[in-house]
Scaffold this active site. Sequence first.
Site, mmCIF file in Angstrom:
data_model
loop_
_atom_site.group_PDB
_atom_site.id
_atom_site.type_symbol
_atom_site.label_atom_id
_atom_site.label_comp_id
_atom_site.label_asym_id
_atom_site.label_seq_id
_atom_site.Cartn_x
_atom_site.Cartn_y
_atom_site.Cartn_z
ATOM 1 N N LYS A 24 109.798 -32.515 17.746
ATOM 2 C CA LYS A 24 109.404 -32.291 19.315
ATOM 3 C C LYS A 24 108.301 -31.243 19.451
ATOM 4 O O LYS A 24 107.278 -31.416 20.141
ATOM 5 C CB LYS A 24 110.719 -31.895 20.180
ATOM 6 C CG LYS A 24 110.555 -31.214 21.345
ATOM 7 C CD LYS A 24 111.554 -30.639 22.018
ATOM 8 C CE LYS A 24 112.096 -29.416 22.065
ATOM 9 N NZ LYS A 24 111.101 -28.283 22.624
ATOM 10 N N ASN A 25 108.525 -30.209 18.771
ATOM 11 C CA ASN A 25 107.623 -28.781 18.748
ATOM 12 C C ASN A 25 106.212 -29.182 17.918
ATOM 13 O O ASN A 25 105.535 -28.278 17.907
ATOM 14 C CB ASN A 25 108.467 -27.750 18.457
ATOM 15 C CG ASN A 25 109.457 -27.400 19.397
ATOM 16 O OD1 ASN A 25 109.417 -27.981 20.555
ATOM 17 N ND2 ASN A 25 110.396 -26.622 18.772
ATOM 18 N N CYS A 121 113.766 -19.023 31.177
ATOM 19 C CA CYS A 121 114.678 -20.003 31.141
ATOM 20 C C CYS A 121 116.145 -19.458 30.688
ATOM 21 O O CYS A 121 116.142 -18.136 30.710
ATOM 22 C CB CYS A 121 114.309 -21.261 30.246
ATOM 23 S SG CYS A 121 114.126 -20.830 28.781
ATOM 24 N N ARG A 126 110.490 -15.304 28.545
ATOM 25 C CA ARG A 126 109.714 -16.235 27.949
ATOM 26 C C ARG A 126 108.243 -15.820 28.560
ATOM 27 O O ARG A 126 107.418 -16.955 29.119
ATOM 28 C CB ARG A 126 109.855 -17.639 27.972
ATOM 29 C CG ARG A 126 111.374 -17.838 27.355
ATOM 30 C CD ARG A 126 111.583 -19.080 27.108
ATOM 31 N NE ARG A 126 110.923 -19.692 25.903
ATOM 32 C CZ ARG A 126 111.177 -21.043 25.464
ATOM 33 N NH1 ARG A 126 111.575 -22.105 26.027
ATOM 34 N NH2 ARG A 126 110.247 -21.570 24.355
ATOM 35 N N ASP A 309 116.064 -21.667 16.168
ATOM 36 C CA ASP A 309 116.718 -22.953 16.953
ATOM 37 C C ASP A 309 117.692 -23.391 15.898
ATOM 38 O O ASP A 309 118.300 -24.537 16.353
ATOM 39 C CB ASP A 309 115.562 -23.799 17.008
ATOM 40 C CG ASP A 309 114.416 -23.283 17.899
ATOM 41 O OD1 ASP A 309 114.599 -23.372 19.232
ATOM 42 O OD2 ASP A 309 113.263 -22.711 17.412
ATOM 43 N N ARG A 417 116.140 -33.905 25.983
ATOM 44 C CA ARG A 417 114.710 -33.578 25.819
ATOM 45 C C ARG A 417 114.267 -33.380 24.364
ATOM 46 O O ARG A 417 113.021 -33.633 24.115
ATOM 47 C CB ARG A 417 114.424 -32.221 26.573
ATOM 48 C CG ARG A 417 114.612 -32.432 27.997
ATOM 49 C CD ARG A 417 113.934 -31.149 28.619
ATOM 50 N NE ARG A 417 112.831 -30.604 28.464
ATOM 51 C CZ ARG A 417 112.103 -29.680 29.126
ATOM 52 N NH1 ARG A 417 112.923 -29.013 30.167
ATOM 53 N NH2 ARG A 417 111.035 -29.470 28.656
HETATM 54 N N1 EPU Z 1 106.467 -13.978 23.539
HETATM 55 C C1 EPU Z 1 105.809 -12.714 24.464
HETATM 56 N N2 EPU Z 1 104.491 -13.260 24.920
HETATM 57 C C2 EPU Z 1 104.122 -14.529 24.815
HETATM 58 C C3 EPU Z 1 104.491 -15.448 23.940
HETATM 59 C C4 EPU Z 1 105.792 -15.247 23.364
HETATM 60 O O1 EPU Z 1 106.339 -11.930 24.442
HETATM 61 O O2 EPU Z 1 102.841 -14.624 25.502
HETATM 62 C C5 EPU Z 1 107.681 -13.703 22.979
HETATM 63 C C6 EPU Z 1 108.760 -14.726 23.600
HETATM 64 O O3 EPU Z 1 109.283 -14.220 24.938
HETATM 65 C C7 EPU Z 1 109.786 -14.762 22.155
HETATM 66 C C8 EPU Z 1 109.054 -14.363 21.152
HETATM 67 O O4 EPU Z 1 107.435 -14.156 21.476
HETATM 68 O O5 EPU Z 1 110.662 -13.785 22.416
HETATM 69 C C9 EPU Z 1 108.496 -16.029 20.258
HETATM 70 O O6 EPU Z 1 107.910 -17.083 21.366
HETATM 71 P P1 EPU Z 1 107.102 -17.904 20.859
HETATM 72 O O7 EPU Z 1 105.809 -17.916 21.565
HETATM 73 O O8 EPU Z 1 106.981 -18.125 19.268
HETATM 74 O O9 EPU Z 1 107.943 -19.208 21.277
HETATM 75 P P2 EPU Z 1 107.244 -20.555 21.878
HETATM 76 O O10 EPU Z 1 105.815 -21.080 21.599
HETATM 77 O O11 EPU Z 1 107.566 -20.259 23.648
HETATM 78 C C10 EPU Z 1 108.321 -22.469 20.359
HETATM 79 C C11 EPU Z 1 109.316 -23.574 20.396
HETATM 80 C C12 EPU Z 1 110.735 -22.899 20.721
HETATM 81 C C13 EPU Z 1 110.973 -22.016 19.375
HETATM 82 C C14 EPU Z 1 110.084 -20.846 19.322
HETATM 83 C C15 EPU Z 1 110.170 -19.982 17.933
HETATM 84 C C16 EPU Z 1 108.274 -25.135 21.611
HETATM 85 C C17 EPU Z 1 107.914 -25.906 22.775
HETATM 86 N N3 EPU Z 1 108.978 -24.307 21.554
HETATM 87 O O12 EPU Z 1 108.648 -21.780 21.713
HETATM 88 O O13 EPU Z 1 111.567 -24.106 20.554
HETATM 89 O O14 EPU Z 1 112.395 -21.524 19.539
HETATM 90 O O15 EPU Z 1 108.685 -21.676 19.295
HETATM 91 O O16 EPU Z 1 110.075 -20.933 17.154
HETATM 92 O O17 EPU Z 1 107.616 -25.231 20.600
HETATM 93 C C18 EPU Z 1 113.411 -25.426 21.383
HETATM 94 O O18 EPU Z 1 112.790 -26.259 20.628
HETATM 95 O O19 EPU Z 1 114.419 -25.472 21.918
HETATM 96 C C19 EPU Z 1 112.651 -24.163 21.556
HETATM 97 C C20 EPU Z 1 113.142 -23.210 22.328
#
Ligand code: EPU
Length: 435
Positions: A24-25, A121, A126, A309, A417
């Site tokens: 998915k990701n 969420c 986030r 995850d 999802r």
């Molecule tokens: N963060 C910030 N500021 C930002 C972006 C991130 O503070 O601008 C923080 C977040 O709050 C969090 C950390 O950095 O504490 C990591 O967030 P990251 O940006 O790495 O996560 P993401 O890209 O929003 C993706 C996956 C998540 C997975 C994370 C970590 C997708 C759509 N989502 O999220 O997957 O947990 O990377 O590997 O790719 C899931 O699939 O259920 C899921 C939540």
Amino acid sequence: MKNKKIIISGGNKLSGSLHVRGAKNAITKEMVAALLSSEPSVLHNIADIADVEIVSRMIELHGAKVTKISDGSIRIESKGLRLAQPDELHKIAGSSRIPILFAGPLLNRLGTAQLPTLGGCEIGPRPVDFHLKALASMGASISQSEKVIELKTSGLKGTKIELEYPSVGATEQILLSSVLADGVTEVKNAAIEPEIIDLICVLQKMGAIIGVGTGRVITIQGVEKLSGFEHTVLTDRIEVASWACVAAATNGRIFVKGAQQEPMMTFLNTFRRVGGEFKIKDDGIEFWREGELKSITLETDVHPGFMTDWQQPFVVLLTQAKGSSTIHETVYEDRFGFTKALNEMGANIQLYQDCLGGTSCRFENRNHLHSAIISGPTPLHSAKITVPDLRAGFSYIIAALIANGNTEIDGLDIVERGYEKFEEKLSAIGTKIIT
Ligand code: EPU
């Protein structure tokens, strides 16, 4: 909104085989990457999950077309790319993180982007501050209202960016924005998850020049134009780990077709340390357990660490392990909320604000319950539970599978999802589902 509910009759060993398709990701980001070119692109190994449908609809709101060409393959054509109405995008996107990633293709091809703001969420606030800082440093002007983020540029420019934290989304944002920017972009402290490397492979097929160096440094040399691509998405390593936990938790044996060893190495080591076992085959991995499950101390981390995850299914598994296990969650500040329902089912999970297990993380002294001690083994009993988020949702399914009696799980549409046809797969391995 639909509300999917099932009743699982637990307490049985589950065995059999099932197939896991694309991550998915990775799929969702690679669909967005297709918008960087006006030529058509084709993706294979696409799982039939709600998030693909959501991203397809978001892409179509931008004047592009997503066509299913066969089971598991889609074509994306974006000749007529245009802006979408942010409120329409918002209605479709819900809590999805994908809309913000449209910034790169839209800025590069149209010079402007209008995207819905993203809220928090169930797993925390986030924010998208890293994304916006990076886009601003590449020359995008940003204005933000309560509901809309508006970006404009007369041409993105390569620059040096150092991320405060190796964020997956922010790294993808920079990749999708810099590939067509003028000059070289260097990202320090970048995330290097296998799904990001898969996205880089897609971008390379399109004509991009991207180097992944040592020490989390990614260098992108901007090019003038990108072409379409054809790509088979890597397998979903989160779903694979979830089924591995089902096999070990129910003391069964499950062959997961499509599972790949390399992106799962850290999981496989940890699985073995708690008493799980596996056999790597050419077309997948078979999972089971050897005797009693053992407790462990672990922390979640960015790749190549133990994925955040994987934490939720693992917590359920550890309720059946002998002794006290400690998990320190270092990626999200608030990802243990789901354990309350597990305790109501008989688990013994205590949450702490301290960084337990040896190392300190950025959530130290910030009053977040981000460490857990799980004491086991504890028999679980049936209950009526409601799914708070995707990964917690599947972990509740595992809890129901090991609980005595019939557990009613509500709100399972969230699980759709990211877990393809999970009810069919559960039935295929012998689960008694009462609908
Ligand atoms: N963060 C910030 N500021 C930002 C972006 C991130 O503070 O601008 C923080 C977040 O709050 C969090 C950390 O950095 O504490 C990591 O967030 P990251 O940006 O790495 O996560 P993401 O890209 O929003 C993706 C996956 C998540 C997975 C994370 C970590 C997708 C759509 N989502 O999220 O997957 O947990 O990377 O590997 O790719 C899931 O699939 O259920 C899921 C939540």
